[in-house]
Scaffold this motif. Structure first.
Motif, PDB file in Angstrom:
ATOM      1  N   ARG A 144       9.324 -26.064 -41.439  1.00  0.00           N
ATOM      2  CA  ARG A 144       8.834 -25.740 -43.011  1.00  0.00           C
ATOM      3  C   ARG A 144      10.270 -25.657 -43.616  1.00  0.00           C
ATOM      4  O   ARG A 144      10.590 -24.595 -44.003  1.00  0.00           O
ATOM      5  N   GLY A 145      11.471 -26.230 -43.442  1.00  0.00           N
ATOM      6  CA  GLY A 145      12.816 -26.447 -43.963  1.00  0.00           C
ATOM      7  C   GLY A 145      12.401 -26.831 -45.569  1.00  0.00           C
ATOM      8  O   GLY A 145      11.785 -28.273 -45.397  1.00  0.00           O
ATOM      9  N   PHE A 146      13.104 -26.446 -46.615  1.00  0.00           N
ATOM     10  CA  PHE A 146      12.786 -27.231 -47.825  1.00  0.00           C
ATOM     11  C   PHE A 146      14.489 -26.888 -48.473  1.00  0.00           C
ATOM     12  O   PHE A 146      14.998 -26.335 -48.463  1.00  0.00           O
TER      13      PHE A 146
ATOM     14  N   GLN B 145       9.125 -17.305 -53.266  1.00  0.00           N
ATOM     15  CA  GLN B 145       7.356 -18.078 -54.377  1.00  0.00           C
ATOM     16  C   GLN B 145       6.790 -18.679 -53.459  1.00  0.00           C
ATOM     17  O   GLN B 145       5.195 -18.743 -54.040  1.00  0.00           O
ATOM     18  N   VAL B 146       7.267 -19.487 -52.467  1.00  0.00           N
ATOM     19  CA  VAL B 146       6.161 -20.766 -51.761  1.00  0.00           C
ATOM     20  C   VAL B 146       5.957 -19.980 -50.751  1.00  0.00           C
ATOM     21  O   VAL B 146       4.845 -20.665 -49.889  1.00  0.00           O
ATOM     22  N   ALA B 147       6.705 -18.706 -49.976  1.00  0.00           N
ATOM     23  CA  ALA B 147       6.376 -17.392 -48.509  1.00  0.00           C
ATOM     24  C   ALA B 147       4.801 -17.841 -48.419  1.00  0.00           C
ATOM     25  O   ALA B 147       4.224 -17.993 -46.827  1.00  0.00           O
ATOM     26  N   PRO B 148       3.823 -17.786 -49.657  1.00  0.00           N
ATOM     27  CA  PRO B 148       2.891 -17.264 -49.135  1.00  0.00           C
ATOM     28  C   PRO B 148       1.896 -18.881 -49.102  1.00  0.00           C
ATOM     29  O   PRO B 148       1.171 -19.026 -48.435  1.00  0.00           O
ATOM     30  N   LEU B 149       2.575 -19.409 -48.682  1.00  0.00           N
ATOM     31  CA  LEU B 149       1.682 -21.034 -48.386  1.00  0.00           C
ATOM     32  C   LEU B 149       2.849 -21.201 -46.847  1.00  0.00           C
ATOM     33  O   LEU B 149       2.379 -22.549 -46.663  1.00  0.00           O
ATOM     34  N   VAL B 150       3.885 -20.490 -46.526  1.00  0.00           N
ATOM     35  CA  VAL B 150       3.966 -20.854 -45.482  1.00  0.00           C
ATOM     36  C   VAL B 150       3.291 -19.596 -44.112  1.00  0.00           C
ATOM     37  O   VAL B 150       3.585 -20.487 -43.484  1.00  0.00           O
ATOM     38  N   PHE B 151       3.254 -18.379 -44.622  1.00  0.00           N
ATOM     39  CA  PHE B 151       3.035 -17.400 -43.668  1.00  0.00           C
ATOM     40  C   PHE B 151       1.776 -17.191 -43.621  1.00  0.00           C
ATOM     41  O   PHE B 151       0.931 -17.871 -43.930  1.00  0.00           O
ATOM     42  N   PRO B 152       1.706 -17.082 -41.889  1.00  0.00           N
ATOM     43  CA  PRO B 152      -0.088 -16.616 -41.655  1.00  0.00           C
ATOM     44  C   PRO B 152      -0.455 -15.810 -43.194  1.00  0.00           C
ATOM     45  O   PRO B 152       0.216 -15.061 -43.436  1.00  0.00           O
ATOM     46  N   ILE B 153      -2.312 -16.299 -42.929  1.00  0.00           N
ATOM     47  CA  ILE B 153      -2.941 -15.065 -43.961  1.00  0.00           C
ATOM     48  C   ILE B 153      -4.059 -14.204 -43.455  1.00  0.00           C
ATOM     49  O   ILE B 153      -4.955 -14.619 -41.821  1.00  0.00           O
ATOM     50  N   ARG B 154      -3.984 -13.262 -43.283  1.00  0.00           N
ATOM     51  CA  ARG B 154      -4.751 -12.818 -42.363  1.00  0.00           C
ATOM     52  C   ARG B 154      -5.725 -12.591 -42.953  1.00  0.00           C
ATOM     53  O   ARG B 154      -6.754 -12.970 -43.711  1.00  0.00           O
TER      54      ARG B 154
ATOM     55  N   LEU C 241      11.286 -11.230 -47.524  1.00  0.00           N
ATOM     56  CA  LEU C 241      10.447 -11.350 -46.229  1.00  0.00           C
ATOM     57  C   LEU C 241      10.305 -11.574 -45.725  1.00  0.00           C
ATOM     58  O   LEU C 241       8.720 -11.670 -44.584  1.00  0.00           O
ATOM     59  N   VAL C 242      10.783 -10.531 -44.311  1.00  0.00           N
ATOM     60  CA  VAL C 242      10.340 -10.279 -43.452  1.00  0.00           C
ATOM     61  C   VAL C 242       9.208  -8.666 -43.866  1.00  0.00           C
ATOM     62  O   VAL C 242       8.546  -8.793 -42.775  1.00  0.00           O
ATOM     63  N   ASN C 243       8.894  -8.097 -45.113  1.00  0.00           N
ATOM     64  CA  ASN C 243       8.013  -6.984 -45.263  1.00  0.00           C
ATOM     65  C   ASN C 243       6.239  -7.932 -45.431  1.00  0.00           C
ATOM     66  O   ASN C 243       5.837  -7.143 -45.033  1.00  0.00           O
ATOM     67  N   MET C 244       7.082  -9.240 -45.441  1.00  0.00           N
ATOM     68  CA  MET C 244       5.500  -9.873 -46.304  1.00  0.00           C
ATOM     69  C   MET C 244       4.869 -10.017 -44.182  1.00  0.00           C
ATOM     70  O   MET C 244       4.149 -10.231 -43.907  1.00  0.00           O
ATOM     71  N   LEU C 245       5.654  -9.703 -43.243  1.00  0.00           N
ATOM     72  CA  LEU C 245       5.298 -10.339 -41.904  1.00  0.00           C
ATOM     73  C   LEU C 245       5.201  -8.708 -41.650  1.00  0.00           C
ATOM     74  O   LEU C 245       4.001  -8.905 -41.046  1.00  0.00           O
TER      75      LEU C 245
ATOM     76  N   HIS D  75       0.037 -11.228 -45.533  1.00  0.00           N
ATOM     77  CA  HIS D  75       0.762 -11.744 -44.112  1.00  0.00           C
ATOM     78  C   HIS D  75       1.034 -11.440 -43.212  1.00  0.00           C
ATOM     79  O   HIS D  75       1.341 -11.451 -42.688  1.00  0.00           O
ATOM     80  N   TYR D  76       0.331  -9.907 -43.348  1.00  0.00           N
ATOM     81  CA  TYR D  76       1.110  -8.989 -42.245  1.00  0.00           C
ATOM     82  C   TYR D  76       0.537  -9.526 -40.475  1.00  0.00           C
ATOM     83  O   TYR D  76      -0.998  -9.896 -40.258  1.00  0.00           O
ATOM     84  N   SER D  77       1.939  -9.486 -39.907  1.00  0.00           N
ATOM     85  CA  SER D  77       0.760  -9.994 -38.208  1.00  0.00           C
ATOM     86  C   SER D  77       2.248  -9.386 -37.836  1.00  0.00           C
ATOM     87  O   SER D  77       3.434 -10.267 -37.371  1.00  0.00           O
ATOM     88  N   PRO D  78       1.909  -8.091 -36.775  1.00  0.00           N
ATOM     89  CA  PRO D  78       2.628  -7.340 -36.752  1.00  0.00           C
ATOM     90  C   PRO D  78       3.841  -7.857 -34.899  1.00  0.00           C
ATOM     91  O   PRO D  78       4.691  -7.234 -34.778  1.00  0.00           O
TER      92      PRO D  78
END
Length: 393
Positions: A136-138, A148-157, A235-239, A246-249
């Motif tokens: 996912r390199g832009f 802005q694009v992270a919600p479409l890159v990171f996993p979703i709960r 970005l780190v906190n999103m996960l 996008h919480y992915s502990p």
């Protein structure tokens, strides 16, 4: 005919004279004359599997077939993420292995360039049948655009997904159940014990930003230093924030700093393209690399300091070159080389005075060349082995 390669290795190694003759023949074959293996060694590694030239041929053949039959697939080259989400009525999902996600700018995007020994191509090979590598390199993105694009890159709960026909997860599949039973006997990451699943986990997330953030303030890609640090934290906190969608502990996070910049190379690169100024400076990029390291340490996350790694090697090569040059008497020979130049070549050091040595690792002063990509692969592999040995490449 191709079997000659395989049968040749059965030569008795206990007979030195026979083995020496075989080794000589192999050497001749590798020179490309193709006499010993009837020419098949030009495309095959062992008579069965493709070598580099064979792989390049296959790539050209497949590309030509795609171009001929589905020219519209060319349009997928810079397609935004999430642009092809299945329609409401679609019910298909595609099984995947667990995921290693590389989220970054053009240095990450170019990580799949096989002809430049892209660093992600190495990981794709090492993790085959264990993890899928998501690139996912832009190109041109900084951390602000990454947010802005992270919600479409990171996993979703799962509980954050709206209920719909295509979003319902398939809970049990016999083939996958078989895979899970095998997993109990052969711990991950055994290739034979790892199977695709409809519930892949992001085992590793690599955050690799800063090359664009550190651009000159006149450049639209520029991000102020303190904002860059805060964006990385975001970005780190999103996960890792339990309140995040996008919480992915269990996702391991690795931060990579931007590499050192070759000022003379970028000056030439942007001048040739009509720019009135050079947007990248090594001294500025150093500050962003230091900021990324500071964020990683504060959040107790592993990191790879690519800036320092490249800079130390470039300066080390220059010092060794100067030392070698100073020990030789610079007497010109009948060829146009001095004794000093000959010593540098014997030491395997590239004559890189024109760009202060940065062209040893960079292709244009900003992006990695083959040697730079191989260095990054080595550094990231070492970081993974050191911090998460269970994910060893």
């Amino acid at each position: 005919m191709a079997g000659n390669i395989i049968t040749a290795v059965n030569i008795n190694k206990n007979k030195p004279e026979v083995w020496a003759k075989h080794r000589k023949s192999v050497k001749q074959a590798r020179l490309g004359n193709g006499k010993y293996y009837d020419g098949y060694d030009e495309y095959l590694e062992d008579g069965l599997h493709l070598n580099s030239k064979g792989n390049e041929l296959l790539f050209r053949l497949i590309s030509a077939t795609i171009d001929r039959n589905w020219p519209e697939l060319h349009d997928y080259e810079n397609t935004p993420p999430g642009n092809n989400v299945p329609a409401e009525g679609d019910t298909y999902e595609y099984p995947m292995y667990d995921v290693a996600l590389a989220f970054g700018d053009s240095i990450t995007q170019h990580g799949y360039e096989y002809e430049n020994s892209g660093w992600l191509t190495h990981f794709s090979a090492r993790y085959a049948r264990r993890m899928d590598i998501l690139n996912r390199g832009f190109s041109g993105y900084n951390t602000t655009r990454a947010k802005q694009v992270a919600p479409l890159v990171f996993p979703i709960r799962k509980d954050a997904l709206k209920k719909s026909t295509f979003a319902k997860r398939i809970e049990s599949i016999k083939a996958m159940a078989l895979g899970r039973r095998v997993l109990k006997k052969s711990k991950w990451p055994s290739r034979d014990g790892t199977f695709p699943t409809f519930n892949p986990k992001v085992q590793l997330c690599i955050l690799f930003f800063g090359a664009n953030d550190s651009a000159n303030s006149r450049d639209g890609r520029h991000t102020p230093l303190n904002e860059y640090s805060e964006n990385l934290r975001y970005l780190v906190n999103m996960l890792h924030d339990p309140e995040s969608q996008h919480y992915s502990p269990d996702t391991r996070i690795l931060i990579i700093t931007p590499p050192a910049v070759g000022d003379k190379m970028t000056e030439e690169y942007f001048k040739d393209r009509g720019w009135k100024y050079n947007p990248h400076k090594n001294t500025v990029t150093k500050k962003y690399a230091e900021a990324a390291v500071a964020v990683a340490r504060d959040l107790k996350l592993p990191f790879v300091d690519t800036w320092t790694a490249v800079e130390r090697r470039v300066q080390g090569s220059r010092k060794r070159k100067l030392m070698l040059s100073s020990t030789e008497v610079a007497t010109e020979t009948t060829t146009t080389e001095s004794n000093a130049e000959q010593s540098v070549k014997r030491a395997g050091l590239t004559n890189t005075d024109e760009y202060d040595g940065y062209d040893e690792y960079l292709v244009d002063g900003l992006h990695l060349n083959s040697k730079g990509n191989e260095l990054l692969f080595k550094l990231v592999s070492e970081a993974i082995n050191r911090n998460w040995p269970e994910l060893r490449p």
